[in-house]
Design a protein around this motif. Structure first.
Motif, PDB file in Angstrom:
ATOM      1  N   ALA B 261       0.834  -1.213   0.000  1.00 55.63           N
ATOM      2  CA  ALA B 261       0.000   0.000   0.000  1.00 55.63           C
ATOM      3  C   ALA B 261       0.866   1.259   0.000  1.00 55.63           C
ATOM      4  O   ALA B 261       0.613   2.206  -0.749  1.00 55.63           O
ATOM      5  N   ILE B 262       1.887   1.269   0.828  1.00 58.11           N
ATOM      6  CA  ILE B 262       2.792   2.422   0.887  1.00 58.11           C
ATOM      7  C   ILE B 262       3.484   2.611  -0.454  1.00 58.11           C
ATOM      8  O   ILE B 262       3.542   3.715  -1.006  1.00 58.11           O
ATOM      9  N   ILE B 263       4.027   1.521  -0.969  1.00 57.43           N
ATOM     10  CA  ILE B 263       4.780   1.619  -2.221  1.00 57.43           C
ATOM     11  C   ILE B 263       3.860   2.073  -3.354  1.00 57.43           C
ATOM     12  O   ILE B 263       4.231   2.921  -4.169  1.00 57.43           O
ATOM     13  N   ALA B 264       2.644   1.559  -3.400  1.00 58.10           N
ATOM     14  CA  ALA B 264       1.696   1.951  -4.444  1.00 58.10           C
ATOM     15  C   ALA B 264       1.443   3.445  -4.406  1.00 58.10           C
ATOM     16  O   ALA B 264       1.391   4.115  -5.439  1.00 58.10           O
ATOM     17  N   ASN B 265       1.283   3.989  -3.214  1.00 59.16           N
ATOM     18  CA  ASN B 265       0.952   5.401  -3.131  1.00 59.16           C
ATOM     19  C   ASN B 265       2.136   6.293  -3.492  1.00 59.16           C
ATOM     20  O   ASN B 265       1.957   7.368  -4.060  1.00 59.16           O
ATOM     21  N   LEU B 266       3.347   5.806  -3.219  1.00 54.52           N
ATOM     22  CA  LEU B 266       4.518   6.545  -3.700  1.00 54.52           C
ATOM     23  C   LEU B 266       4.617   6.445  -5.225  1.00 54.52           C
ATOM     24  O   LEU B 266       4.992   7.406  -5.895  1.00 54.52           O
ATOM     25  N   LEU B 267       4.255   5.294  -5.779  1.00 56.17           N
ATOM     26  CA  LEU B 267       4.281   5.133  -7.236  1.00 56.17           C
ATOM     27  C   LEU B 267       3.193   5.973  -7.905  1.00 56.17           C
ATOM     28  O   LEU B 267       3.399   6.496  -9.012  1.00 56.17           O
ATOM     29  N   LEU B 268       2.036   6.095  -7.265  1.00 52.15           N
ATOM     30  CA  LEU B 268       0.997   6.972  -7.811  1.00 52.15           C
ATOM     31  C   LEU B 268       1.499   8.413  -7.853  1.00 52.15           C
ATOM     32  O   LEU B 268       1.268   9.144  -8.824  1.00 52.15           O
ATOM     33  N   HIS B 269       2.192   8.809  -6.790  1.00 55.71           N
ATOM     34  CA  HIS B 269       2.737  10.165  -6.785  1.00 55.71           C
ATOM     35  C   HIS B 269       3.841  10.311  -7.834  1.00 55.71           C
ATOM     36  O   HIS B 269       3.969  11.375  -8.468  1.00 55.71           O
ATOM     37  N   TYR B 270       4.596   9.248  -8.023  1.00 51.98           N
ATOM     38  CA  TYR B 270       5.618   9.207  -9.087  1.00 51.98           C
ATOM     39  C   TYR B 270       4.946   9.435 -10.442  1.00 51.98           C
ATOM     40  O   TYR B 270       5.402  10.267 -11.246  1.00 51.98           O
ATOM     41  N   ALA B 271       3.859   8.733 -10.696  1.00 55.31           N
ATOM     42  CA  ALA B 271       3.139   8.913 -11.962  1.00 55.31           C
ATOM     43  C   ALA B 271       2.614  10.339 -12.086  1.00 55.31           C
ATOM     44  O   ALA B 271       2.618  10.929 -13.173  1.00 55.31           O
ATOM     45  N   ALA B 272       2.175  10.901 -10.961  1.00 51.73           N
ATOM     46  CA  ALA B 272       1.560  12.243 -10.977  1.00 51.73           C
ATOM     47  C   ALA B 272       2.562  13.336 -11.308  1.00 51.73           C
ATOM     48  O   ALA B 272       2.166  14.475 -11.573  1.00 51.73           O
ATOM     49  N   GLN B 273       3.854  13.021 -11.300  1.00 53.32           N
ATOM     50  CA  GLN B 273       4.854  14.044 -11.650  1.00 53.32           C
ATOM     51  C   GLN B 273       4.731  14.522 -13.092  1.00 53.32           C
ATOM     52  O   GLN B 273       5.355  15.513 -13.472  1.00 53.32           O
ATOM     53  N   GLU B 274       3.935  13.828 -13.894  1.00 53.50           N
ATOM     54  CA  GLU B 274       3.610  14.378 -15.209  1.00 53.50           C
ATOM     55  C   GLU B 274       3.133  15.816 -15.077  1.00 53.50           C
ATOM     56  O   GLU B 274       3.308  16.615 -15.977  1.00 53.50           O
ATOM     57  N   HIS B 275       2.506  16.138 -13.941  1.00 52.91           N
ATOM     58  CA  HIS B 275       2.027  17.504 -13.738  1.00 52.91           C
ATOM     59  C   HIS B 275       2.819  18.268 -12.673  1.00 52.91           C
ATOM     60  O   HIS B 275       3.212  19.413 -12.893  1.00 52.91           O
ATOM     61  N   TRP B 276       3.034  17.672 -11.507  1.00 54.25           N
ATOM     62  CA  TRP B 276       3.482  18.451 -10.348  1.00 54.25           C
ATOM     63  C   TRP B 276       4.925  18.942 -10.480  1.00 54.25           C
ATOM     64  O   TRP B 276       5.317  19.879  -9.779  1.00 54.25           O
ATOM     65  N   SER B 277       5.701  18.337 -11.325  1.00 53.20           N
ATOM     66  CA  SER B 277       7.053  18.860 -11.534  1.00 53.20           C
ATOM     67  C   SER B 277       7.023  19.894 -12.654  1.00 53.20           C
ATOM     68  O   SER B 277       6.382  19.691 -13.683  1.00 53.20           O
ATOM     69  N   ALA B 278       7.756  20.973 -12.435  1.00 49.50           N
ATOM     70  CA  ALA B 278       7.677  22.105 -13.368  1.00 49.50           C
ATOM     71  C   ALA B 278       8.333  21.790 -14.706  1.00 49.50           C
ATOM     72  O   ALA B 278       7.882  22.239 -15.748  1.00 49.50           O
ATOM     73  N   ASP B 279       9.408  21.011 -14.677  1.00 51.20           N
ATOM     74  CA  ASP B 279      10.095  20.718 -15.926  1.00 51.20           C
ATOM     75  C   ASP B 279      10.723  19.330 -15.841  1.00 51.20           C
ATOM     76  O   ASP B 279      10.654  18.663 -14.811  1.00 51.20           O
ATOM     77  N   ALA B 280      11.353  18.919 -16.943  1.00 52.72           N
ATOM     78  CA  ALA B 280      11.889  17.563 -17.017  1.00 52.72           C
ATOM     79  C   ALA B 280      12.951  17.313 -15.952  1.00 52.72           C
ATOM     80  O   ALA B 280      13.007  16.246 -15.340  1.00 52.72           O
ATOM     81  N   ALA B 281      13.796  18.321 -15.692  1.00 51.86           N
ATOM     82  CA  ALA B 281      14.871  18.126 -14.711  1.00 51.86           C
ATOM     83  C   ALA B 281      14.307  17.946 -13.306  1.00 51.86           C
ATOM     84  O   ALA B 281      14.717  17.051 -12.555  1.00 51.86           O
ATOM     85  N   SER B 282      13.329  18.796 -12.951  1.00 53.80           N
ATOM     86  CA  SER B 282      12.781  18.675 -11.597  1.00 53.80           C
ATOM     87  C   SER B 282      11.930  17.410 -11.481  1.00 53.80           C
ATOM     88  O   SER B 282      11.858  16.786 -10.428  1.00 53.80           O
ATOM     89  N   ARG B 283      11.307  16.995 -12.605  1.00 51.18           N
ATOM     90  CA  ARG B 283      10.543  15.746 -12.586  1.00 51.18           C
ATOM     91  C   ARG B 283      11.469  14.562 -12.312  1.00 51.18           C
ATOM     92  O   ARG B 283      11.193  13.704 -11.507  1.00 51.18           O
ATOM     93  N   LYS B 284      12.597  14.590 -12.975  1.00 50.40           N
ATOM     94  CA  LYS B 284      13.565  13.507 -12.798  1.00 50.40           C
ATOM     95  C   LYS B 284      14.066  13.466 -11.351  1.00 50.40           C
ATOM     96  O   LYS B 284      14.140  12.404 -10.722  1.00 50.40           O
ATOM     97  N   GLU B 285      14.358  14.629 -10.822  1.00 51.64           N
ATOM     98  CA  GLU B 285      14.865  14.699  -9.446  1.00 51.64           C
ATOM     99  C   GLU B 285      13.810  14.205  -8.449  1.00 51.64           C
ATOM    100  O   GLU B 285      14.092  13.429  -7.536  1.00 51.64           O
TER     101      GLU B 285
END
Lengths: 402, 402
Positions: B261-285
């Motif tokens: 459950a914990i890992i899934a929710n971190l992975l969901l947030h990982y997927a959500a970086q399509e939006h929440w990160s401002a650019d490719a570099a910050s998304r990667k970080e």
């Protein structure tokens, strides 16, 4: 405060007399305590004038084993009578009728099965039970399917597990089946000629890993309501009738434990033919009968269980393609593994079986014991690779040819 | 008759005032109901003059979901407060302190965590929690080990399972995680652009078999006392502190369900970086931070769990050579499979996550949703072949590169 006390024979008669419709209005009732006195009192109350009878079974608050005694919950009498009620509903005609139970006195009044014999003794006496495989596969398929998440509403199953939390009796199994036989434990008991065999068991790492995995399933896999002690001493038979008794070990566990128990006890009797068959020809014939029974039990169980699954399943997920086949494969593997563990413990552990222990000749007995150990350990080691009941049979046959 | 009734804010204040040593003798108490109103009332009672506060949480006798309401046992309040007590003992400092509970009113009075934020929101706001992986792996190792047959007397464990039979809440999981997302169920909810993806899920037989097997484990594998709903909305954090809340889904189940459950929710947030990160570099970080957290959670959990096993194991069987490795391998595989199931249901099932649902741009949202589905389904399909946490990470990374 509880008014529990062990009944006298006179009190057992009074309890029996309270059951309406069994005894005639006139004629004395006699009573005989026929239990082995280790765990329970078993009163046979009968009326000579009518031939009618009843069993009054009462749990004792301790277990007597190898001269020692340890406390044991009386709650097992409630568990036994509730399990008998469920089994009567799911496997009609295959358990004794229960007339009355009293949880405080830890007693159950049930059908007198004097017309039957205990199957272990029946087999030792050379009995053949042509309907047994059909009956016991009915019992297994009905009780296991309808108390599992496949055949029972999953929420009702969860609530039912509460009534079958059975720590005291499970502890006996955990120690005597899954632990002590694999180490030099005080409770172990075996003929001195078997010491080298026992020492090999205690040193066999491959075996220990498989036993640890089987024990984990026993501890954690709440698959269905088990009988929990389904050996041939827990079954009354005639040629026409089968009655499963004594479900005081009932709890929610892995189905293969019950199926494996039956198969193990038939395999122990198979090994015991080193003595009980008069010559090679009759030994071969007897073994073929036992092997045929094992085959019929598994195949009958599988056919009936799959039919229940297809016709009486409670949800759509169980219909997922490939799921039933995967489930049945794992069930057969569990069955093989638990059968092996059940066989091994009867040779080197605390509680043995008369089939083998009563072989008077030490050399024939040793041969039977070693055959049972060879079959048991092979089943345990190969359990996770078994894919057909024929492989279980081949393990027995090839061990007996060695 | 029960005197249960939903508390008013004034009554909540009176309950809170009854807790000694929290509030100053003078100064008004204020109260605000801060729950989402679906399952529980959550009153925040506070004293402006001292800054002191308490939470009064009360279960409602129904669940409100998609406008409908269905009855839900109040017993979950007892389960929650008992689970919090056990977790406090086994994972000190990682759950809110419980001051008082009342089973009849279905309420628990506990520590005010206003100084913390809900981890899901904290992550959305770009928060970094360097101690979280250490804390949550402590929580998982401690609570799971010491309520399993490895770290707890097996008979006491059986007795404890009775208190955590939790049919109503398990039913929610069984339906919403293991059933509805894989069929065209009324409860499902997804953006219309996802219909083709949902239809592929509904037709994917390979996926369905794995989900059926995971569901069977959820139904039958009573391995340890789980939190049962361990997503990032059930965790309060600061940079220094982690508090796990809301264990009302607690029951004895497979350990991998909590870790997954914990890992899934971190992975969901990982997927959500399509939006929440401002650019490719910050998304990667940002993704590297999330992946690093997943790696640290599993590795920390494994190290701590193995250490407890070696140092605090309750019996000799657990020391069987090879058993621990086999157990940890299966545990990782369960973790991967349950993580996948937890991810998929948040995209097409009833209850979603803000990380993804709050992405305003439909195209970025669709990309995040499809990435979450790709990761989730790959984890489910491969779960029984996973042998290292690095494979879980590689599944996420390779899906995000596509």
């Amino acid at each position: 405060m509880s008014h529990y006390h062990p009944l006298t024979e006179q009190e057992a008669i009074e309890v029996a007399r309270g059951i309406a419709g069994v005894f005639g209005p006139e004629g004395e009732l006699g009573c005989r305590e026929i239990g082995d006195g280790n765990l329970n009192l078993v009163f046979h109350v009968s009326q000579a004038s009518t031939g009618a009878g009843l069993i009054v079974k009462q749990a004792l608050p301790y277990a007597k084993v190898v001269g020692e005694s340890w406390p044991l919950s009386l709650d097992r009498a409630r568990i036994e009578s509730e399990a008998l009620g469920i089994e009567a509903r799911l496997a009609p005609g295959l358990v004794p009728k229960v007339y009355h139970s009293d949880n405080e006195l830890a007693l159950t009044v049930m059908e007198d099965l004097s017309s039957h014999v205990i199957m272990r003794q029946g087999l030792i006496d050379g009995g053949v039970y042509p309907l047994f495989a059909g009956h016991i596969s009915d019992f297994l398929a009905g009780t296991l399917f309808f108390t599992s998440d496949l055949g029972m509403n999953q929420q009702e199953k969860k609530t039912l597990t509460r009534s079958f939390v059975n720590p005291d009796l499970c502890k006996i199994t955990e120690d005597l089946i899954f632990d002590h036989p694999y180490t030099n434990a005080d409770t172990n008991s075996f003929d001195s000629h078997l010491r080298p065999d026992a020492e090999r068991l205690w040193a066999d790492g491959e075996l220990h890993l498989e036993v640890a995995l089987l024990r984990e399933k026993f501890l954690t896999h709440a698959q269905a309501l088990l009988h929990g002690d389904l050996h041939t001493g827990s079954i009354f038979v005639t040629e026409q009738s089968t009655k499963v008794i004594d479900p005081e070990f009932a709890y929610f566990g892995p189905m293969g434990f019950d199926i494996g128990a039956i198969i193990a006890n038939l395999l122990l009797h198979y090994a015991a033919q080193e003595h009980w068959s008069a010559d090679a020809a009759s030994r071969k014939e007897r073994r073929q009968y036992l092997i045929g029974t094992i085959r019929d039990i598994w195949n009958g169980f599988e056919r009936k269980f799959r039919a229940l699954w297809n016709e009486r399943g409670v949800d759509r997920i169980a219909k997922t393609a490939g799921y039933q086949d995967d489930y049945m494969r794992r069930l057969l593997q569990d069955t093989a593994g638990f059968a092996g563990a059940k066989a091994v413990r009867r040779i080197v552990g605390l509680a043995h079986v008369a089939d083998i222990d009563k072989i008077p000749d030490a050399s024939a007995r040793a041969k039977a014991q070693r055959l049972a150990l060879a079959i048991g350990t092979a089943l345990i080691k190969r359990n996770r690779r078994i894919s057909s009941v024929e492989e279980i049979i081949e393990i027995a046959d090839s061990a007996s040819r060695e």
